[in-house]
Design an enzyme around this catalytic site. Structure first.
Site, PDB file in Angstrom:
ATOM      1  N   CYS A 146     -36.194  99.502   3.695  1.00  0.00           N
ATOM      2  CA  CYS A 146     -35.400 100.446   4.476  1.00  0.00           C
ATOM      3  C   CYS A 146     -34.137 100.868   3.728  1.00  0.00           C
ATOM      4  O   CYS A 146     -34.215 101.556   2.720  1.00  0.00           O
ATOM      5  CB  CYS A 146     -35.091  99.858   5.855  1.00  0.00           C
ATOM      6  SG  CYS A 146     -34.644 101.120   7.074  1.00  0.00           S
TER       7      CYS A 146
ATOM      8  N   HIS B  67     -40.176  97.546   8.290  1.00  0.00           N
ATOM      9  CA  HIS B  67     -39.661  96.233   8.674  1.00  0.00           C
ATOM     10  C   HIS B  67     -40.818  95.405   9.226  1.00  0.00           C
ATOM     11  O   HIS B  67     -41.851  95.931   9.609  1.00  0.00           O
ATOM     12  CB  HIS B  67     -38.590  96.368   9.761  1.00  0.00           C
ATOM     13  CG  HIS B  67     -37.331  97.014   9.301  1.00  0.00           C
ATOM     14  ND1 HIS B  67     -36.445  96.414   8.430  1.00  0.00           N
ATOM     15  CD2 HIS B  67     -36.787  98.227   9.608  1.00  0.00           C
ATOM     16  CE1 HIS B  67     -35.412  97.218   8.223  1.00  0.00           C
ATOM     17  NE2 HIS B  67     -35.598  98.322   8.927  1.00  0.00           N
TER      18      HIS B  67
END
Length: 485
Positions: free
Chosen positions: A335, A431
């Site tokens: 991310c 994630h």
């Protein structure tokens, strides 16, 4: 008929409120009750994607899991995600509603109380018991005006309170009795009982202490709760859990270094790796050096990517990472960490701070533009090596460039992430990657180790079951049910 409710507040931050509510949620669920967790206001950069397409604090996600119910934005109607020392992103009922400095947020709170109460009433219509978690300290009387997180909520919703003190910190008698002393009498009247948490040793040695607390406060004792060691294996709510020293593991074959940056987010991505006996996870802080013998440098998420990239450079981690790659090792960015690996990050609209552009680490041939549309979605797909994966996306920004022709994964009809031409630098927006046993096993094999065969999700549930049994043994759960209204 509305559900009963009971609120758990603390004498301070990190006294164990979140874990206690999770354990009680599992214990009461095992008794056959439908339990829903609720936290009026949370401050955390550790968040989870909900079934209704929003985001809530990770602690409420764990509590919902303990209760066996889907995540809902109404479980945490106000989530503050710090982006600077004085300001935070404000998420209301799962959606970003803007940014506010601390002083601005104080003025905003009265407007948010109606939304908080709306979410609470929705949950009360769907459960037998709502377990409410407070935030920070009940005794922060300097913040009492317009409070929506502790006594302000308890009074507005007429929910009785149990106060938690942490004996491991020392001074627990003064903490609990002092809270009674400084609270407004009408606030103090909301407190029906107290719990002393994290006791170590012979509980008979603190029996007199429990009597003294009851005598000074007039509150009933719910119990003295011994330290629960396996709490360290459950996802942490906030970055305080990252302050613990890295654990040395004898015989571990893999060392993974994680630079700890000021606005680190979704760091529960690390928990499944920490649970593997073949992995030694080294959290590297400012003033330290990334170990030369690590097998992987892992850059995790960030709530303020450009600011954290500057902090990374100020700490000299960029030099360490470059040296790490020259030695033939590897780098993975998740991310915000993925965004840092590119050639440039642009924030033309000031989404995370002052508008502008900064050079990235230049380890991937990609560029990121931060935008105000936030992607929140659970995903399934296949990684670059053909291994199935599950995870979730939670980010702002669009990343494009030449290295995207080698995507990290395929998600439905789309592609995610990028891989360098030499195959030693990876970036992905996903994630939860290492919570997937298939992915974790593939990564450990790739790095020269062996996966333990751990079923990570089942292990979390087993710990919650043990936590529930721990609370049944040491707390007066029947008494808690009688206090709820």
């Amino acid at each position: 008929m509305a559900a009963r409710a009971l609120m758990f507040q603390g004498t301070g931050s990190d006294v164990g409120k979140s874990l206690l509510v999770a354990g009680l949620a599992r214990a009461f669920t095992l008794r056959g009750l439908k339990i829903l967790p609720f936290k009026p206001q949370n401050m955390s950069n550790n968040a989870a994607v909900t079934a209704d397409g929003g985001e809530i604090g990770r602690a409420q996600a764990l509590q919902a899991r303990a209760a066996g119910v889907p995540l809902s934005v109404h479980m945490n109607p106000v989530l503050l995600k710090p982006q600077s020392e004085v300001g935070a992103q404000v998420v209301v009922q799962g959606r970003v509603e803007g940014n506010a400095k601390a002083s601005e947020y104080q003025a905003l709170k009265p407007k948010l109380l109606a939304r908080v109460l709306e979410s609470f009433e929705l949950l009360r219509g769907q459960a037998d018991l709502v377990l409410v978690e407070g935030a920070g300290s009940a005794s922060e009387i300097n913040l009492r005006a317009n409070d929506i997180a502790n006594m302000g909520f308890a009074r507005a919703a007429d929910v009785p309170v149990v106060l938690i003190g942490d004996i491991d910190r020392g001074g627990v008698i003064a903490s609990l009795a002092g809270t009674k002393l400084v609270l407004d009498p009408e606030d103090a009247a909301m407190i029906e009982g107290f719990i002393v948490n994290r006791f170590r040793g012979d509980p008979t040695l603190f029996a007199e202490g429990m009597r003294m607390i009851a005598s000074h406060t007039g509150w009933r004792s719910i119990g003295l709760l011994p330290h629960f060691a396996d709490a360290a294996l459950l996802p942490a709510e906030d970055a305080l859990g990252l302050n613990a020293p890295s654990r040395r593991k004898d015989g571990a074959k893999i060392r993974i270094a994680v630079p700890v940056l000021p606005h680190i987010s979704n760091f529960d991505d690390l928990d499944p790796l920490d649970a593997e006996p073949d992995v030694e996870l080294v959290r590297v802080r400012r003033g330290q050096v990334i170990p030369a013998d690590c097998d992987l440098v892992l850059l995790v998420g960030s709530k303020a990517t450009i600011s954290d990239l500057a902090a990374l450079r100020e700490a000299g981690f960029d030099v360490d990472i470059a040296a790490h790659l020259r030695r033939g090792a590897r780098v993975l960015g998740l991310c915000g960490g993925y965004q840092m690996l590119g050639r440039k990050i642009s924030d033309p609209d000031g989404i995370e701070g002052p508008p502008g552009s900064v050079p990235g680490l230049g380890l991937l041939d990609v560029e990121t533009i931060l935008t105000d549309d936030k992607r929140l979605e659970a995903v399934t797909g296949t990684s670059f090596d053909g291994v199935s994966l599950t995870g979730y996306e939670m980010h702002v920004g669009r990343t494009e460039g030449a290295d995207c022709v080698r995507p990290f994964s395929v998600i439905g009809a789309g592609k995610d992430g990028a891989i360098s031409a030499d195959g030693r630098v990876w970036g992905t927006y996903l994630h939860g990657l290492f919570s997937d046993d298939r992915q974790r096993s593939a990564w450990l094999t790739r790095l020269g180790g062996t996966a333990s065969g751990l079923d990570y999700e089942a292990s979390v549930d087993a710990i919650l079951d043990r936590l529930a049994a721990h609370m049944e043994q040491h707390l007066d759960l029947d008494g808690l049910l009688r206090l709820a209204r």
